[in-house]
Write an enzyme that holds these catalytic residues in place. Structure first.
Site, PDB file in Angstrom:
ATOM      1  N   HIS A  20      13.977  -3.782  -4.823  1.00  0.00           N
ATOM      2  CA  HIS A  20      13.969  -2.431  -4.267  1.00  0.00           C
ATOM      3  C   HIS A  20      12.666  -1.717  -4.622  1.00  0.00           C
ATOM      4  CE1 HIS A  20      15.738   1.808  -4.066  1.00  0.00           C
ATOM      5  NE2 HIS A  20      15.580   1.366  -2.829  1.00  0.00           N
ATOM      6  N   HIS A  97      -8.100   5.645   3.657  1.00  0.00           N
ATOM      7  CA  HIS A  97      -8.267   4.209   3.411  1.00  0.00           C
ATOM      8  C   HIS A  97      -8.583   3.911   1.946  1.00  0.00           C
ATOM      9  CE1 HIS A  97      -8.804   0.042   4.460  1.00  0.00           C
ATOM     10  NE2 HIS A  97     -10.057   0.044   4.048  1.00  0.00           N
ATOM     11  N   ASN A 121      -3.854  -2.959   8.426  1.00  0.00           N
ATOM     12  CA  ASN A 121      -3.246  -3.178   7.120  1.00  0.00           C
ATOM     13  C   ASN A 121      -2.029  -2.283   7.007  1.00  0.00           C
ATOM     14  OD1 ASN A 121      -5.631  -4.706   5.927  1.00  0.00           O
ATOM     15  ND2 ASN A 121      -6.595  -2.745   6.408  1.00  0.00           N
TER      16      ASN A 121
END
Length: 134
Positions: A20, A97, A121
């Site tokens: 988790h 980023h 990504n």
């Protein structure tokens, strides 16, 4: 031998070990991968395998409760963004980023694709969404 799903043994192992809130990065060919983060290098030619195919395969096997994308994808790669959002059934957070790259250091692993388009990504966070009956 498995007949369906992720056949790559390292990636299949990582997916089965995800807990988790663990983060899994699916990355383009150019994302820097910090030392100490497990790397699953799938890229074998520019564009192969494509980012979206790997995202789709991972999403078929991993319960995802959230995702992070770089803000820059919105203007630099809207086609890939649209396709990622169409596949995700979880909330998305956008960060610069540079902040994205910092978050990669705490990921369980990075799956590097052969993708060569900018900002392709995503960090996927595993969760219980859809795993336990309501």
């Amino acid at each position: 031998m498995r007949r369906r799903g992720i056949l790559h043994p390292q990636l299949a192992r990582i997916l089965s070990e995800m807990g988790h809130t663990d983060g899994l990065v699916v990355a383009d060919a150019g994302l820097p991968i910090p030392r100490g983060v497990e790397r699953v290098d799938l890229g074998f030619l520019p564009g192969q395998p494509p980012f979206l195919a790997v995202v789709e395969a991972v999403l078929a096997e991993l319960s995802v409760e959230g995702a992070i994308l770089a803000e820059e994808i919105q203007s630099a790669n809207p086609e890939v963004l649209r396709e990622v959002l169409a596949r995700l059934e979880a909330p998305v957070t956008y960060v610069p980023h540079e902040a994205f790259k910092e978050r990669v250091a705490s990921a369980r692993a990075v799956v590097r694709t052969g993708e060569c388009t900018p900002y392709a990504n995503v960090i996927l966070f595993s969760g219980t969404r859809g795993v336990f009956p309501g």
